[in-house]
Design an enzyme around this catalytic site. Structure first.
Site, PDB file in Angstrom:
ATOM      1  CG  ASP A 155      -1.992  -0.992   1.313  1.00 39.89           C
ATOM      2  OD1 ASP A 155      -2.840  -1.483   2.037  1.00 39.89           O
ATOM      3  OD2 ASP A 155      -2.111  -1.711   0.236  1.00 39.89           O
ATOM      4  CD  GLU A 173       6.483  -1.148  -2.749  1.00 40.44           C
ATOM      5  OE1 GLU A 173       5.799  -2.239  -2.785  1.00 40.44           O
ATOM      6  OE2 GLU A 173       7.745  -1.747  -3.349  1.00 40.44           O
ATOM      7  CG  LEU A 191     -15.762 -27.848  16.087  1.00 41.12           C
ATOM      8  CD1 LEU A 191     -15.531 -28.768  14.946  1.00 41.12           C
ATOM      9  CD2 LEU A 191     -16.673 -28.452  16.994  1.00 41.12           C
ATOM     10  CE  LYS A 199     -12.289 -28.810  12.108  1.00 37.66           C
ATOM     11  NZ  LYS A 199     -11.570 -28.043  11.235  1.00 37.66           N
ATOM     12  NE  ARG A 207     -15.691 -19.591  14.175  1.00 39.89           N
ATOM     13  CZ  ARG A 207     -15.061 -19.105  15.072  1.00 39.89           C
ATOM     14  NH1 ARG A 207     -14.069 -18.181  14.377  1.00 39.89           N
ATOM     15  NH2 ARG A 207     -14.861 -19.263  16.376  1.00 39.89           N
ATOM     16  CD  GLU A 246     -15.209 -25.179   6.968  1.00 38.73           C
ATOM     17  OE1 GLU A 246     -16.197 -24.668   7.857  1.00 38.73           O
ATOM     18  OE2 GLU A 246     -13.972 -24.858   7.221  1.00 38.73           O
ATOM     19  CE  LYS A 272      -7.539 -30.152  12.665  1.00 44.59           C
ATOM     20  NZ  LYS A 272      -7.060 -28.921  13.109  1.00 44.59           N
TER      21      LYS A 272
HETATM   22  C1  LIG Z   1     -19.961 -26.634  15.873  1.00 43.51           C
HETATM   23  C2  LIG Z   1     -19.336 -26.743  14.350  1.00 43.51           C
HETATM   24  C3  LIG Z   1     -18.114 -25.809  14.477  1.00 43.51           C
HETATM   25  C4  LIG Z   1     -17.378 -26.067  13.275  1.00 43.51           C
HETATM   26  C5  LIG Z   1     -17.478 -26.960  12.289  1.00 43.51           C
HETATM   27  C6  LIG Z   1     -16.891 -27.185  11.182  1.00 43.51           C
HETATM   28  C7  LIG Z   1     -17.017 -28.150  10.406  1.00 43.51           C
HETATM   29  C8  LIG Z   1     -16.343 -28.592   8.990  1.00 43.51           C
HETATM   30  N1  LIG Z   1     -15.180 -27.833   8.870  1.00 43.51           N
HETATM   31  O1  LIG Z   1     -16.637 -29.256   8.397  1.00 43.51           O
HETATM   32  C9  LIG Z   1     -18.303 -29.138  10.380  1.00 43.51           C
HETATM   33  C10 LIG Z   1     -19.043 -28.973  11.609  1.00 43.51           C
HETATM   34  O2  LIG Z   1     -20.146 -29.905  11.913  1.00 43.51           O
HETATM   35  C11 LIG Z   1     -18.627 -27.807  12.427  1.00 43.51           C
HETATM   36  N2  LIG Z   1     -19.293 -27.790  13.900  1.00 43.51           N
END
Ligand SMILES: Cc1ccc2cc(C(N)=O)cc(O)c2n1
Length: 323
Positions: free
Chosen positions: A32, A34, A82, A116, A137, A173, A314
């Site tokens: 910004d 520059e 989460l 996820k 979000r 998502e 994870k």
């Molecule tokens: C309550 C919550 C928060 C983030 C979430 C994120 C994903 C996801 N990234 O797929 C799926 C879920 O059922 C989620 N549920």
């Protein structure tokens, strides 16, 4: 003189090119500071030589710049994040703490298990079945208004169908299919632009475009997974909620979702997903585990920033690609 005219022309080109890169592709190449320096030099030349300040000079288009940012949207109900577990021992602690501390039940709990998705969480507010507004979000309390961009997502209904509620905040998502992500990066490189590091960044960059026309060129997808406010009949279970959203016409990843009883079955499903994740057309970074019974979810309640009734199991970080 000619040198000033040439310099003025070069400045105009550089400034207009930066505007395109910054506003349309979210991929600026100069800082910004520059950019401001170029703009100041342009204004100084035009002050000295007013005849150069023609209508097509960037100095005459100030104010026509698209909005520099999005307007903030406060979520009616916070979008919780989460907590994570990373191995079976931690998973069993999660299950055990639920069964003994909160529910004083030694029997096995029923869990709803989802993939996820590794994308960007958004909230879609539908009133009378029509998309009223959409937001990122953000920090969970306040997000950015991105209704225009969300509307470009194919597969997202403009109008809900069936027994949809009068008002519902849908959480989902937004993500890129891997093939679409690779094609997008191919186009980025061909256009001499920086490629996106991963599908999540590509989704975030594409969704947070100031110019929805650019978002429309990006084949974004969405899977809906939850709700905030719901004015209407409450489903009894998490899986029932997913089925209802699918019935209303919303994209839901139902065929990859399982309802199981007991933590051993959760561990088995996790191993199954970990083993088959490379066959999926999109990136996932784990499995989401939720108490299936919605009344139990409410009984267990929430921590300050996360539900007590849900956890993300994870995956281990991917091995560095073997060359
Ligand atoms: C309550 C919550 C928060 C983030 C979430 C994120 C994903 C996801 N990234 O797929 C799926 C879920 O059922 C989620 N549920």
């Amino acid at each position: 003189d000619d040198q000033v005219v040439a310099r003025h022309k070069a400045l105009c080109q550089e400034i207009l090119r930066h505007n395109r890169l910054y506003h349309r592709l979210d991929a600026p190449e100069i800082s910004d500071a520059e950019y401001d320096q170029l703009f100041r030099e342009l204004l100084a030349i035009e002050e000295q030589y007013p005849q150069l300040a023609t209508p097509d000079s960037p100095s005459q288009q100030v104010g026509a710049e698209p909005v520099e940012k999005f307007s903030p949207i406060r979520h009616a109900q916070p979008m919780l994040s989460l907590r994570n577990v990373r191995n079976d021992a931690e998973l069993r602690d999660f299950d055990h703490s639920l069964r003994t501390t909160f529910l004083a039940r030694e029997s096995e709990l029923e869990y709803c298990l989802e993939l996820k998705l590794d994308g960007l969480a958004v909230e879609l507010t539908y009133r009378d079945g029509r998309l009223l507004q959409a937001s990122t979000r953000g920090d969970g309390i306040t997000g950015e208004e991105i209704s225009e961009n969300i509307r470009t997502i194919a597969g997202l209904p403009k109008q809900l169908q069936g027994d949809y509620p009068d008002l519902v905040d849908i959480r989902g998502e937004v993500f890129f299919d891997l093939d679409d992500f690779r094609r997008l990066n191919q186009r980025q490189s061909e256009a001499g632009l920086k490629p996106f590091a991963n599908p999540r960044n590509a989704a975030a960059g594409s969704l947070r475009q100031l110019d929805a026309a650019v978002t429309a060129e990006r084949p974004l997808r969405i899977f809906c997974y939850g709700i905030g406010r719901l004015e209407g009949a409450q489903p009894e279970t998490q899986f029932g909620l997913l089925e209802a959203m699918a019935r209303w016409g919303l994209p839901v990843n139902l065929e990859q979702t399982r309802v199981v009883r007991g933590v051993d079955a959760v561990a088995r499903r996790y191993a199954e997903i970990l083993d088959s994740r490379d066959n999926l057309p999109y990136e996932i970074d784990g499995m989401v585990i939720k108490i299936n019974d919605l009344a139990l979810q409410h009984e267990v309640g929430e921590l300050s920033r996360s539900p007590r009734w849900a956890i993300a199991y994870k995956f281990p970080p991917r091995q560095a690609e073997t060359v």
